[in-house]
Design an enzyme around this catalytic site. Structure first.
Site, PDB file in Angstrom:
ATOM      1  N   SER A 294      64.100  28.781   7.923  1.00 39.01           N
ATOM      2  CA  SER A 294      62.813  28.769   8.611  1.00 39.01           C
ATOM      3  C   SER A 294      62.287  30.178   8.886  1.00 39.01           C
ATOM      4  O   SER A 294      61.895  30.890   7.974  1.00 39.01           O
ATOM      5  CB  SER A 294      62.941  27.952   9.898  1.00 39.01           C
ATOM      6  OG  SER A 294      61.682  27.655  10.440  1.00 39.01           O
TER       7      SER A 294
ATOM      8  N   ASP B 134      58.553  40.253  -0.790  1.00 37.63           N
ATOM      9  CA  ASP B 134      57.282  40.313  -1.508  1.00 37.63           C
ATOM     10  C   ASP B 134      56.657  41.709  -1.418  1.00 37.63           C
ATOM     11  O   ASP B 134      56.045  42.187  -2.377  1.00 37.63           O
ATOM     12  CB  ASP B 134      56.310  39.267  -0.957  1.00 37.63           C
ATOM     13  CG  ASP B 134      56.707  37.849  -1.341  1.00 37.63           C
ATOM     14  OD1 ASP B 134      57.532  37.700  -2.260  1.00 37.63           O
ATOM     15  OD2 ASP B 134      56.208  36.896  -0.714  1.00 37.63           O
TER      16      ASP B 134
ATOM     17  N   LYS C 147      63.930  25.759   4.285  1.00 37.42           N
ATOM     18  CA  LYS C 147      63.098  25.032   5.266  1.00 37.42           C
ATOM     19  C   LYS C 147      61.751  25.741   5.374  1.00 37.42           C
ATOM     20  O   LYS C 147      61.629  26.777   6.015  1.00 37.42           O
ATOM     21  CB  LYS C 147      63.781  24.986   6.629  1.00 37.42           C
ATOM     22  CG  LYS C 147      62.966  24.270   7.705  1.00 37.42           C
ATOM     23  CD  LYS C 147      63.714  24.264   9.023  1.00 37.42           C
ATOM     24  CE  LYS C 147      62.908  23.589  10.124  1.00 37.42           C
ATOM     25  NZ  LYS C 147      61.711  24.389  10.505  1.00 37.42           N
TER      26      LYS C 147
END
Length: 710
Positions: free
Chosen positions: A470, A481, A496
């Site tokens: 999560s 990224d 998740k």
């Protein structure tokens, strides 16, 4: 049943996001029926991807609920299930009509069958087991049908109890063999005596289990039924009964108000099993681990209340209380004496919840380590204490020590507050998007760091594993990224990619006689990386993959029931970090080190062995066969002892402010000592330091981007 409702519009304020829909009030005098009706309404209107409540849904609830209350198939008979089966495709109708006939039937039958089982296991354990008989137990209960009669049920219990007893017999026999090796004059017991002792251990274990079960009330079992319904929507939607909601709040904030002790019920007694460092009981120095609480007296009451035989939850409710209030405990001390102790309740912080930092030195360079167990926050007041503010403080302290690189350890971090993720990510990058969030009702939103300053602009490594979930995945994905950090860990994280918010169910209810209805944790959003991909099911793929003990075990979101699907949306506009030189070369160097590391090969072999052990479901109930199998396993396991014996030759130290605390808090000092020792034998942390060493900074490009936050 016909009901009259007033329609009104409410905005449902959640912990980290909002969801709004037209709602109604609920006034049925039956609490259970009200709860079913209310939860169903909220799910259908507020869940991100609400399921159709139909016959197929009913069949899943039916199967999952029976499995939840009788997973080993040692209570219900085939005749019971045949009786239940008429509800297999009727539960959806019951939900729509706020009826609970299926629950009432199964609960009454379960109580009856559990009472029968108590008599059954006691009768079986009166007789010695024949450990010479050739038989085995298959623990894959999913392949097993329900018992057809009492004789078959008793045989199931016999094998299960024998399996427990043979395990105890093996352990105490091995212990006796060790005693004889150390002391030839040791008075050894016969196998007959050891078998009896093994049965008694099994009996005691069962007595404790059924003692706990007898404490469960109808409302506790009803919570199980409600969750069998709500978990069909997705694995993270969950109903919290009132007591469970308190525990959830404590877990998210890392704080509670009370005396600062962990309690456990042992037979009929409430026993103190831990005194929390820094809490009121710890400061008073009158309460010890092992003390039993006999009575509890509030400051505004004359009489103390006995908690002997009381449900643990009820005893806890008496003992805990608001900051500043006083409670008097009558304790049966470890030495058997009775003592009254008055304690002033206070806010107790669970230290294990919070971020902690250490410094490690290698080749005259210092590196910082921050371990973050969860993305915690105070649900009543975000600014009170949260993971982001604590991580910021630790980075500032580490910088004062001359830190040259930082490792952020998110292993086993199951998530928490979305806001803290955005705030922490902002400490490492210039302003920009961190995560994209998509809601059923609110549409798509990009959550950004709007502060152009950067607190830490040096080398950064993030450690993850299969249990990083999560919020951990959001932070790792964003840093990946942006190419801001190197992600080291498992092939992928948990997977998740959904956001849950906690809704107080009492806000709808006008009938105060119903009492507290608890809360519903409901999936309201999905989050996406800034590159547009979801972490749902797929998780975050590590830049440097290293095996661990979970590598071949099914523990991720993809292995759960009813997970939401993976998808992707349009990428957000963001600019990759340009602070590193030879980023790809750094990854390549690390991957080569891991590929050629014999210790990593051993960890991989261990993971495969653990998988094989877990997949084995057949166990011998003949002692010689059991002994042979156990000794073979122990011999194989010895090969993996070197994993825990590994030493990296790196030494970790606490920061100066903690060293000052150790003078008055020896418990904290011991906890840090153990943590530092585990870091020294942690090959993943060692590799993280190697990567920090390899990272070369592009100071020309970086200098134009970074203003230092303080």
């Amino acid at each position: 049943m016909k009901r009259n409702y007033k329609l009104l519009v409410l905005v449902l304020l959640f912990a980290a996001a909002s969801c709004s829909f037209t709602t109604k009030t609920f006034n049925d005098p039956n609490k259970d029926k009200t709860l079913i009706e209310l939860i169903t309404y909220v799910l259908q209107n507020g869940h991100y991807d609400a399921r159709e409540v139909d016959d197929a849904f009913s069949a899943e609830v039916y199967k999952d609920y029976l499995n939840a209350i009788d997973p080993l198939k040692r209570y219900f008979y085939a005749s019971d299930v045949e009786e239940f089966q008429k509800y297999e495709t009727l539960i959806d109708d019951e939900i729509k009509n706020s009826e609970i006939n299926f629950f009432d039937l199964t609960h009454a039958r379960l109580v009856e069958r559990m009472a029968e089982a108590e008599g059954m296991y006691r009768e079986i354990l009166k007789q010695p087991f024949d450990f010479n008989a050739k038989e085995e137990l298959d623990t894959d209960y999913s392949k097993r049908g329900y018992a057809t009669d009492k004789e078959e049920m008793k045989e199931r219990w016999r094998k299960q109890l024998k399996f427990s007893a043979i395990s105890n017999f093996y352990d105490i026999k091995k212990e006796q063999e060790r005693e004889l090796e150390n002391d030839p004059g040791y008075a050894a017991k016969s196998d007959v005596e050891l078998e009896k002792e093994a049965r008694e251990l099994t009996l005691n274990s069962l007595e404790e289990y059924f003692d706990f079960s007898s404490d469960l009330e109808r409302k506790d079992w009803f919570s199980v039924y409600v969750n069998a319904i709500v978990e069909e929507f997705d694995p993270h939607t969950f109903y919290f009964a009132p007591q469970d909601k308190d525990r959830f709040d404590m877990a998210m904030s890392g704080k509670l108000e009370g005396i600062g002790a962990r309690l456990q019920k042992k037979n009929d007694n409430v026993k103190i099993v831990e005194v929390i460092s820094g809490g009121p009981a710890w400061r008073g120095e009158e309460v010890e681990v092992g003390d039993e609480i006999i009575k509890v007296k509030q400051e505004d009451e004359k009489e103390a209340v006995s908690v002997v035989g009381m449900r643990l939850d009820d005893a806890v409710n008496l003992i805990k209380g608001p900051k500043g209030s006083k409670v008097t405990l009558t304790l049966k001390k470890v030495d058997g004496t009775l003592k009254e102790v008055e304690i002033t309740r206070d806010v107790v912080e669970i230290e294990e919840t919070y971020a902690k930092a250490a410094v490690v030195e290698k080749d005259a360079r210092k590196y910082g380590v921050i371990n973050l167990p969860k993305f915690y926050f105070d649900m009543e007041n975000y600014s009170e204490r949260n993971a982001a503010s604590d991580v910021k403080k630790e980075i500032i302290r580490l910088k004062k020590e001359g830190m040259d690189g930082l490792v952020l350890d998110l292993r086993n971090n199951g998530g928490g507050s979305l806001k803290t993720v955005v705030d922490i990510a902002g400490l490492f990058i210039k302003e920009g998007p961190i995560v994209q969030v998509k809601s059923k009702l609110e549409g798509q939103e990009v959550l950004k760091d709007n502060d152009p300053s950067i607190l830490w602009d040096g080398p950064l490594v993030i450690l993850v594993n299969e249990l990083s979930a999560s919020a951990s995945e959001i932070l790792a994905a964003a840093m990946q990224d942006y190419k801001r950090a190197v992600i080291i860990g498992s092939k992928q994280t948990y997977g998740k990619g959904t956001v849950q918010n906690v809704l107080d169910l009492n806000r709808w209810v006008r009938n105060s006689d119903l009492g507290d209805l608890g809360a519903l944790k409901i999936t309201t959003q999905k989050f996406y990386r800034v590159n547009g991909g979801s972490t749902q099911l797929e998780g975050v793929k590590s830049d440097v993959v290293v095996p661990d003990r979970y590598s071949f075990i099914d523990i991720g979101e993809k292995d759960m029931n009813n997970p939401l699907p993976w998808d992707q949306i349009q990428a957000a506009s963001f600019k990759e970090w340009e602070g590193y030189i030879d980023f790809e070369e750094t990854l390549s160097n690390s991957q080569k080190r891991m590929a050629n590391n014999e210790h990593i090969d051993l960890i991989r072999e261990n993971a495969e062995w653990i998988r094989d052990q877990r997949n084995n479901t057949i166990y011998p109930l003949n002692f010689e066969e059991y002994r042979r199998e156990m000794e073979q396993n122990e011999e194989q396991a010895k090969r993996f002892d070197k994993i825990s014996e590994y030493e990296s030759n790196l030494t970790y130290q606490s920061l100066p402010y903690e060293l000052d605390l150790f003078a008055v808090d020896t418990v904290l000092a011991e906890k840090r000592k153990r943590w530092h020792k585990s870091l020294s034998s942690d090959i993943y942390m060692e590799e993280a330091v190697h990567v920090l060493e390899d990272m070369k900074m592009n100071n020309i490009k970086k200098s134009g981007m970074a203003n230092i936050k303080n």
